[in-house]
Design a protein around this motif. Structure first.
Motif, mmCIF file in Angstrom:
data_model
loop_
_atom_site.group_PDB
_atom_site.id
_atom_site.type_symbol
_atom_site.label_atom_id
_atom_site.label_comp_id
_atom_site.label_asym_id
_atom_site.label_seq_id
_atom_site.Cartn_x
_atom_site.Cartn_y
_atom_site.Cartn_z
ATOM 1 N N GLU A 112 1.101 -36.013 11.428
ATOM 2 C CA GLU A 112 1.523 -37.339 11.509
ATOM 3 C C GLU A 112 0.368 -38.424 11.257
ATOM 4 O O GLU A 112 0.459 -39.306 10.691
ATOM 5 C CB GLU A 112 2.109 -37.686 12.969
ATOM 6 N N GLU A 143 5.982 -42.875 13.174
ATOM 7 C CA GLU A 143 4.961 -41.711 13.345
ATOM 8 C C GLU A 143 3.926 -42.080 14.430
ATOM 9 O O GLU A 143 3.799 -41.212 15.405
ATOM 10 C CB GLU A 143 4.135 -41.493 12.389
ATOM 11 N N HIS A 146 6.128 -41.357 17.475
ATOM 12 C CA HIS A 146 6.218 -39.895 17.730
ATOM 13 C C HIS A 146 5.080 -39.157 18.192
ATOM 14 O O HIS A 146 5.101 -38.265 19.136
ATOM 15 C CB HIS A 146 6.603 -39.204 16.285
ATOM 16 N N HIS A 219 13.353 -37.059 17.210
ATOM 17 C CA HIS A 219 12.473 -36.986 16.064
ATOM 18 C C HIS A 219 13.267 -36.400 14.888
ATOM 19 O O HIS A 219 13.043 -36.972 13.726
ATOM 20 C CB HIS A 219 11.328 -35.670 16.380
ATOM 21 N N GLU A 223 13.243 -38.539 11.414
ATOM 22 C CA GLU A 223 12.539 -37.719 10.396
ATOM 23 C C GLU A 223 13.455 -37.718 8.908
ATOM 24 O O GLU A 223 12.951 -37.273 8.008
ATOM 25 C CB GLU A 223 12.189 -36.378 10.546
HETATM 26 FE FE FE2 Z 1 7.578 -37.756 13.022
#
Ligand code: FE2
Ligand code: FE2
Length: 325
Positions: A112, A143, A146, A219, A223
């Motif tokens: 990421e 990201e 995340h 996620h 994603e």
């Molecule tokens: Fe991600």
């Protein structure tokens, strides 16, 4: 700069038109259909406005940890199905799956961080008033959240930050500083889609830790947009690519995919579960069940990249060695 100027001349256009284009050889399929760049980005931005999560708020970080649960779906463990797995105690298996989940997430953080930089470089000269740039910025923001979420999750389980081997971490500096176009987006797909396949199982699995299930769900949901964005950009960037361009991307992409996939499980996860690291590494290396899972996890990416002509050539050897194909 000289090359860019030359590319814009009439002569270059005629020259390109004479070459058989890849898309002429393989008709566009369901997989390789790319819409208008700005229209796709507009839809992705709307989806992002409807469904985005702040893991610092959404995940119950203070909840008690049920230590008798698995850290991830055990069938995704690199030792599942081996004779060593059969000899392990239930507690060792649960410790191992917790550490393997953290290790996979650690590889996620690594890629990421690479992706955020590639995206920023990619949109640097584009008009920020366009949906395309605004979605790229939204993806970078996703990201950021995340990576924090993955790091927090490992911390909550008292697990150290697992990262790829130091030399891989530093060698990847070259890739993250230079990769563009289909190479950047193709590499992204390898990392995003294998994580996606695993996390789809984790989020549904009642044997798995609640924190891991929530993290996986967030996620997977976010994603899906990134994968759509990366696939379409990949197709667009290859539209006028020469045979040589494709061959170069194929080669570097194969190397990238090899290191992403072989970095998923850090050797130290075995020590954390009280196993002999060398014995466990040997068992994992010969684990046909795990190899099948990896192939299954990479299948969608491989099918797509094959359609756009990015699988093949010398790097196939590496893809086989990593059990990607
Ligand atoms: Fe991600
Ligand atoms: Fe992503």
């Amino acid at each position: 700069m000289v090359v860019d100027l030359w590319k814009g001349t009439e002569m270059a256009i005629v020259h390109r038109a004479e070459r058989p284009r890849y898309r002429d050889l393989r008709p566009q399929s369901r997989l390789t259909r790319a819409g208008n760049r700005q229209e796709t980005a507009e839809r992705l931005l709307a989806s992002s406005a409807r469904k985005s999560y702040d893991p610092l708020v959404e995940v119950d970080w203070d909840a008690d940890i049920p230590w008798d649960m698995h850290g991830m779906t055990p069938e995704w463990s690199s030792l599942y199905g081996t004779e060593l797995w059969d000899r392990m105690t239930d507690e060792q298996r649960k410790t191992l799956t917790r550490h393997e989940a953290a290790s996979v997430a650690g590889t996620g953080i690594w890629f990421e961080m690479i992706l955020m930089q590639m995206l920023l470089r990619d949109i640097y000269t584009h008009d920020p008033a366009t949906p395309h740039v605004q979605f790229a910025l939204a993806e970078i923001a996703d990201e950021c959240r995340h990576s924090t979420m993955f790091a927090r999750s490992a911390q909550r389980f008292g697990i150290p930050s697992y990262r790829p081997k130091k030399w891989i971490l530093h060698a990847a500096r070259m890739f993250k500083a230079t990769a563009t176009g289909s190479l950047a987006y193709g590499g992204t797909l390898f990392a995003e889609e294998i994580l996606d396949m695993m996390q789809r199982d984790f989020m549904m699995d009642e044997r798995v830790q609640p924190i891991t299930r929530t993290v996986s769900k967030i996620h997977v949901l976010e994603e899906a947009r990134h994968i759509k964005f990366a696939r379409e950009e990949c197709v667009r960037r290859l539209e006028n690519a020469s045979w040589f361009d494709r061959a170069r991307v194929r080669l570097v992409l194969g190397v990238t995919a090899y290191f992403v996939v072989t970095s998923l499980v850090n050797d130290q996860v075995y020590a954390a579960a009280g196993l002999d690291v060398e014995e466990a590494k040997k068992a994992a290396a010969g684990n046909r069940h795990y190899h099948d899972k990896i192939r299954e996890g990479c299948a969608k990416t491989v099918e797509f990249l094959d359609e756009v002509g990015l699988i093949g050539g010398p790097s196939t050897v590496l893809l086989r060695r990593a059990h990607i194909i």
